[in-house]
Design an enzyme around this catalytic site. Structure first.
Site, PDB file in Angstrom:
ATOM      1  N   SER A  58      -3.279   7.350  -1.831  1.00  0.00           N
ATOM      2  CA  SER A  58      -2.712   6.006  -2.106  1.00  0.00           C
ATOM      3  C   SER A  58      -3.540   5.177  -3.493  1.00  0.00           C
ATOM      4  O   SER A  58      -5.064   4.658  -3.334  1.00  0.00           O
ATOM      5  CB  SER A  58      -2.829   4.539  -1.158  1.00  0.00           C
ATOM      6  OG  SER A  58      -2.421   3.630  -1.443  1.00  0.00           O
ATOM      7  N   GLU A  66      -3.927   1.984  -3.352  1.00  0.00           N
ATOM      8  CA  GLU A  66      -4.514   1.328  -3.223  1.00  0.00           C
ATOM      9  C   GLU A  66      -6.083   1.498  -2.891  1.00  0.00           C
ATOM     10  O   GLU A  66      -6.874   0.481  -3.303  1.00  0.00           O
ATOM     11  CB  GLU A  66      -3.528   0.764  -1.740  1.00  0.00           C
ATOM     12  CG  GLU A  66      -3.040  -0.040  -1.450  1.00  0.00           C
ATOM     13  CD  GLU A  66      -2.982  -1.385  -1.598  1.00  0.00           C
ATOM     14  OE1 GLU A  66      -3.529  -1.777  -1.209  1.00  0.00           O
ATOM     15  OE2 GLU A  66      -2.705  -1.935  -2.865  1.00  0.00           O
ATOM     16  N   TYR A  71      -6.626  -1.010   5.694  1.00  0.00           N
ATOM     17  CA  TYR A  71      -5.502   0.002   5.057  1.00  0.00           C
ATOM     18  C   TYR A  71      -6.150   0.861   3.792  1.00  0.00           C
ATOM     19  O   TYR A  71      -6.319   2.223   4.051  1.00  0.00           O
ATOM     20  CB  TYR A  71      -3.868  -0.152   4.584  1.00  0.00           C
ATOM     21  CG  TYR A  71      -3.429   0.663   3.884  1.00  0.00           C
ATOM     22  CD1 TYR A  71      -2.193   1.790   4.820  1.00  0.00           C
ATOM     23  CD2 TYR A  71      -3.231   0.878   2.376  1.00  0.00           C
ATOM     24  CE1 TYR A  71      -1.519   2.797   4.092  1.00  0.00           C
ATOM     25  CE2 TYR A  71      -2.332   2.153   1.855  1.00  0.00           C
ATOM     26  CZ  TYR A  71      -1.712   2.415   2.913  1.00  0.00           C
ATOM     27  OH  TYR A  71      -0.648   4.041   1.772  1.00  0.00           O
TER      28      TYR A  71
HETATM   29  P1  NAP Z   1       6.742   4.711   6.235  1.00  0.00           P
HETATM   30  O1  NAP Z   1       7.908   4.327   5.968  1.00  0.00           O
HETATM   31  O2  NAP Z   1       6.201   3.491   6.661  1.00  0.00           O
HETATM   32  O3  NAP Z   1       6.656   5.553   6.420  1.00  0.00           O
HETATM   33  C1  NAP Z   1       5.131   6.312   7.463  1.00  0.00           C
HETATM   34  C2  NAP Z   1       5.229   7.170   8.707  1.00  0.00           C
HETATM   35  O4  NAP Z   1       4.187   7.238   9.431  1.00  0.00           O
HETATM   36  C3  NAP Z   1       6.754   6.927   9.971  1.00  0.00           C
HETATM   37  O5  NAP Z   1       6.998   7.569  10.045  1.00  0.00           O
HETATM   38  C4  NAP Z   1       5.859   6.099  11.046  1.00  0.00           C
HETATM   39  O6  NAP Z   1       6.450   6.817  12.450  1.00  0.00           O
HETATM   40  C5  NAP Z   1       4.362   7.167  10.794  1.00  0.00           C
HETATM   41  N1  NAP Z   1       3.402   7.212  11.737  1.00  0.00           N
HETATM   42  C6  NAP Z   1       3.030   5.467  11.987  1.00  0.00           C
HETATM   43  N2  NAP Z   1       1.745   5.818  12.922  1.00  0.00           N
HETATM   44  C7  NAP Z   1       1.887   6.938  13.134  1.00  0.00           C
HETATM   45  C8  NAP Z   1       0.846   7.599  14.422  1.00  0.00           C
HETATM   46  N3  NAP Z   1      -0.146   6.720  15.020  1.00  0.00           N
HETATM   47  N4  NAP Z   1       1.106   8.396  14.368  1.00  0.00           N
HETATM   48  C9  NAP Z   1       2.011   9.693  13.950  1.00  0.00           C
HETATM   49  N5  NAP Z   1       3.318   8.933  12.552  1.00  0.00           N
HETATM   50  C10 NAP Z   1       2.636   7.584  12.143  1.00  0.00           C
HETATM   51  O7  NAP Z   1       5.832   4.481   4.840  1.00  0.00           O
HETATM   52  P2  NAP Z   1       5.681   5.806   3.390  1.00  0.00           P
HETATM   53  O8  NAP Z   1       6.117   4.667   2.564  1.00  0.00           O
HETATM   54  O9  NAP Z   1       6.334   6.778   3.767  1.00  0.00           O
HETATM   55  O10 NAP Z   1       4.671   6.043   2.833  1.00  0.00           O
HETATM   56  C11 NAP Z   1       4.247   7.601   3.956  1.00  0.00           C
HETATM   57  C12 NAP Z   1       2.401   8.047   3.155  1.00  0.00           C
HETATM   58  O11 NAP Z   1       2.584   7.502   2.174  1.00  0.00           O
HETATM   59  C13 NAP Z   1       2.169   6.971   4.196  1.00  0.00           C
HETATM   60  O12 NAP Z   1       0.609   7.727   4.556  1.00  0.00           O
HETATM   61  C14 NAP Z   1       1.842   5.790   3.093  1.00  0.00           C
HETATM   62  O13 NAP Z   1       0.690   5.494   3.366  1.00  0.00           O
HETATM   63  C15 NAP Z   1       1.225   6.986   1.997  1.00  0.00           C
HETATM   64  N6  NAP Z   1       1.614   6.239   0.824  1.00  0.00           N
HETATM   65  C16 NAP Z   1       2.263   5.706   0.666  1.00  0.00           C
HETATM   66  C17 NAP Z   1       2.613   4.813  -0.907  1.00  0.00           C
HETATM   67  C18 NAP Z   1       4.755   3.943  -0.936  1.00  0.00           C
HETATM   68  O14 NAP Z   1       4.299   3.406  -1.994  1.00  0.00           O
HETATM   69  N7  NAP Z   1       5.732   4.265  -0.126  1.00  0.00           N
HETATM   70  C19 NAP Z   1       2.403   5.062  -1.843  1.00  0.00           C
HETATM   71  C20 NAP Z   1       0.527   6.041  -0.932  1.00  0.00           C
HETATM   72  C21 NAP Z   1       0.776   6.116  -0.623  1.00  0.00           C
HETATM   73  P3  NAP Z   1       7.257   5.478  13.107  1.00  0.00           P
HETATM   74  O15 NAP Z   1       8.922   6.121  12.314  1.00  0.00           O
HETATM   75  O16 NAP Z   1       7.246   5.965  14.513  1.00  0.00           O
HETATM   76  O17 NAP Z   1       7.225   4.505  12.886  1.00  0.00           O
HETATM   77  N1  GDD Z   2       5.245  -7.087   1.141  1.00  0.00           N
HETATM   78  C1  GDD Z   2       5.146  -8.539   0.833  1.00  0.00           C
HETATM   79  N2  GDD Z   2       5.923  -8.751   0.992  1.00  0.00           N
HETATM   80  N3  GDD Z   2       4.806  -7.816  -0.442  1.00  0.00           N
HETATM   81  C2  GDD Z   2       4.875  -9.900  -0.966  1.00  0.00           C
HETATM   82  C3  GDD Z   2       5.289 -10.033  -0.808  1.00  0.00           C
HETATM   83  C4  GDD Z   2       5.941 -10.451   0.292  1.00  0.00           C
HETATM   84  O1  GDD Z   2       6.848 -11.432   1.154  1.00  0.00           O
HETATM   85  N4  GDD Z   2       5.607 -11.725  -1.906  1.00  0.00           N
HETATM   86  C5  GDD Z   2       4.683 -10.606  -2.679  1.00  0.00           C
HETATM   87  N5  GDD Z   2       4.191  -9.691  -2.146  1.00  0.00           N
HETATM   88  C6  GDD Z   2       3.385  -8.729  -3.321  1.00  0.00           C
HETATM   89  C7  GDD Z   2       2.289  -8.055  -2.910  1.00  0.00           C
HETATM   90  O2  GDD Z   2       1.061  -9.080  -2.347  1.00  0.00           O
HETATM   91  C8  GDD Z   2       1.988  -6.931  -3.815  1.00  0.00           C
HETATM   92  O3  GDD Z   2       0.645  -7.794  -4.688  1.00  0.00           O
HETATM   93  C9  GDD Z   2       2.701  -6.052  -4.151  1.00  0.00           C
HETATM   94  O4  GDD Z   2       3.722  -7.540  -3.927  1.00  0.00           O
HETATM   95  C10 GDD Z   2       3.223  -5.270  -3.378  1.00  0.00           C
HETATM   96  O5  GDD Z   2       3.434  -5.632  -1.569  1.00  0.00           O
HETATM   97  P1  GDD Z   2       4.304  -4.168  -0.903  1.00  0.00           P
HETATM   98  O6  GDD Z   2       5.930  -3.787  -1.331  1.00  0.00           O
HETATM   99  O7  GDD Z   2       4.056  -4.920   0.411  1.00  0.00           O
HETATM  100  O8  GDD Z   2       2.825  -2.544  -1.345  1.00  0.00           O
HETATM  101  P2  GDD Z   2       2.126  -2.642  -1.484  1.00  0.00           P
HETATM  102  O9  GDD Z   2       1.473  -2.213  -3.216  1.00  0.00           O
HETATM  103  O10 GDD Z   2       0.836  -3.552  -0.562  1.00  0.00           O
HETATM  104  O11 GDD Z   2       1.574  -1.055  -0.734  1.00  0.00           O
HETATM  105  C11 GDD Z   2       2.637  -0.376  -0.678  1.00  0.00           C
HETATM  106  O12 GDD Z   2       2.019   0.864  -2.123  1.00  0.00           O
HETATM  107  C12 GDD Z   2       0.620   1.603  -1.770  1.00  0.00           C
HETATM  108  C13 GDD Z   2       0.443   1.963  -3.014  1.00  0.00           C
HETATM  109  O13 GDD Z   2       0.238   1.367  -4.311  1.00  0.00           O
HETATM  110  C14 GDD Z   2       2.606   0.374   0.676  1.00  0.00           C
HETATM  111  O14 GDD Z   2       3.774   1.668   0.423  1.00  0.00           O
HETATM  112  C15 GDD Z   2       1.285   1.479   0.397  1.00  0.00           C
HETATM  113  O15 GDD Z   2       1.362   2.076   1.934  1.00  0.00           O
HETATM  114  C16 GDD Z   2       0.992   2.487  -0.944  1.00  0.00           C
HETATM  115  O16 GDD Z   2      -0.254   2.886  -0.007  1.00  0.00           O
END
Ligand code: NAP
Ligand code: GDD
Length: 346
Positions: A134, A136, A157
């Site tokens: 990520s 992050e 995280y």
């Molecule tokens: P998500 O919608 O939160 O999905 C997470 C998945 O992980 C769900 O299927 C969840 O199952 C499963 N999970 C949670 N805890 C687990 C455990 N203990 N054992 C096995 N499975 C578990 O996340 P996403 O947005 O699809 O992201 C996919 C991956 O990419 C994650 O690793 C996330 O950290 C990473 N990532 C995401 C982003 C982004 O912007 N979306 C960016 C960078 C990296 P349940 O449905 O049962 O909760």
């Molecule tokens: N969730 C959330 N809720 N975020 C908020 C809010 C709120 O009410 N208000 C402001 N924000 C700001 C957060 O402080 C952050 O700076 C930004 O919106 C994005 O927050 P999220 O959408 O929760 O995503 P993230 O950037 O923290 O994390 C996501 O992206 C990562 C990759 O950079 C997640 O998908 C992570 O799993 C992923 O790794």
């Protein structure tokens, strides 16, 4: 027929990746967690009864916290490719549940790698692994961030993801395994979890437009993110495992917008002024924030021949239109005298 195993198949990315691999002709195995209510809504449209002759999607109960289960599933699924997408993926929640998040995100990756290592030894197969790293992990590092940028994680995280990243590099070097780290910047979609900021905004916007809600509480509006479309990003995951050699790649659009700009764009689509509806709630602030993520995807463009297809505007429009439709269905229920749950907060 190639076989893939996906952890986190019920999540946003897991559902798009499963669709993508099924379309490519793969047999897809996914790990799901047992829950007291159904948690497969994102993949229900892909599922056919496993007794059917042409079934190609198979689900297994398991958890990244349970290594013996992971080992059994590998033996059943016999994958050529493993995609590790499972995670407690909410950054703010990781401050509430730091130990659990570190266990699943960091040690969970190690459990899976070690299980794959033994599976390779026992089966003699080559198995390729994709790790969901990520942006992050860059945290407080100055933008733009590339593969050469040093990590500076700012949440439990993100620290867990850095651990996962280095476990992958170590297994690649120590055991000559094909392991690729994708360093993906934020990617969104109509399937995004409702507590991430983009979906929280578009979900609330739909309800506000149709008179089902009148306020939206948010935290820091100044944070900037490089937002892409999840459907585009799963192709990059797959491409990483089709290369001759394993490597690590940043996947991003190369453009960043603030949360405030996302609000402006989304509300302008339906002709509303966001400032009339959005209120600040300090509950949504993080103890340590990540201010500015902007990816440099040059390596992925050059080596994987990958480019994002969806612009910021198209992404916001897609999410707003989807959530207007959802709000319309909710309004029909409300008009018929039913209750709808309050919108999610986090
Ligand atoms: P998500 O919608 O939160 O999905 C997470 C998945 O992980 C769900 O299927 C969840 O199952 C499963 N999970 C949670 N805890 C687990 C455990 N203990 N054992 C096995 N499975 C578990 O996340 P996403 O947005 O699809 O992201 C996919 C991956 O990419 C994650 O690793 C996330 O950290 C990473 N990532 C995401 C982003 C982004 O912007 N979306 C960016 C960078 C990296 P349940 O449905 O049962 O909760
Ligand atoms: N969730 C959330 N809720 N975020 C908020 C809010 C709120 O009410 N208000 C402001 N924000 C700001 C957060 O402080 C952050 O700076 C930004 O919106 C994005 O927050 P999220 O959408 O929760 O995503 P993230 O950037 O923290 O994390 C996501 O992206 C990562 C990759 O950079 C997640 O998908 C992570 O799993 C992923 O790794």
């Amino acid at each position: 027929m190639k076989r893939a195993l996906i952890t986190g198949i019920t999540g946003q990315d897991g559902s798009y990746l499963a669709e993508f691999l099924l379309e490519k002709g793969y047999e897809v195995h996914g790990i799901i967690r047992r829950a007291s209510s159904f948690n497969t809504s994102r993949i229900d449209h892909l599922y056919t009864d496993p007794h059917e002759k042409d079934a190609r999607l198979f689900l297994h109960y398991g958890d990244l916290a349970d290594s013996s289960g992971l080992r059994r599933i590998l033996g059943k699924a016999k994958p050529d490719e493993v995609y590790n997408l499972g995670a407690q993926s909410h950054v703010r929640v990781s401050f509430d549940q730091p130990e659990y998040t570190g266990d699943v995100v960091g040690t969970g990756t190690l459990r899976l790698l070690d299980a794959v290592r033994d599976y390779i030894d026992e089966s003699g197969k080559e198995v390729r692994v994709y790790q969901a790293g990520s942006s992050e992990m860059f945290g407080a590092a100055n933008p733009p961030q590339s593969e050469a940028t040093e990590f500076y994680p700012r949440s439990p995280y993100a620290v867990g993801k850095v651990a996962g990243y280095w476990y992958c590099v170590n297994y690649r070097e120590a055991y000559d395994m094909f392991v690729a780290n994708g360093i993906l910047f934020n990617h969104e979609s109509p399937r995004r979890g409702e507590t991430f900021v983009t979906r929280k905004i578009t979900r609330a916007l739909g309800r506000i437009k149709l008179g089902l809600q009148d306020k939206l509480f948010l935290g820091n509006l100044d944070a900037k993110r490089d937002w892409g479309f999840a459907g585009d990003y799963v192709e990059a995951m797959w491409l990483m495992l089709q290369q001759d050699k394993p490597d690590d790649y940043v996947v991003a659009t190369g453009e960043a917008y603030s949360v405030r700009e996302f609000l402006e764009e989304a509300f302008s689509i339906v002709g509303l002024d966001w400032e009339k509806y959005v209120e600040f709630d300090p509950r949504y602030l993080r103890p340590t924030e990540v201010d500015f993520l902007l990816g440099d995807p040059a390596k992925a463009e050059k080596m994987l021949n990958w480019k994002p297809k969806t612009s910021f505007k198209q992404l916001v429009t897609m999410m707003v239109e989807h959530d207007l439709e959802l709000a319309q269905k909710e309004k029909t229920l409300v008009d018929a005298g039913h209750d709808i749950p309050p919108s999610m907060n986090d």
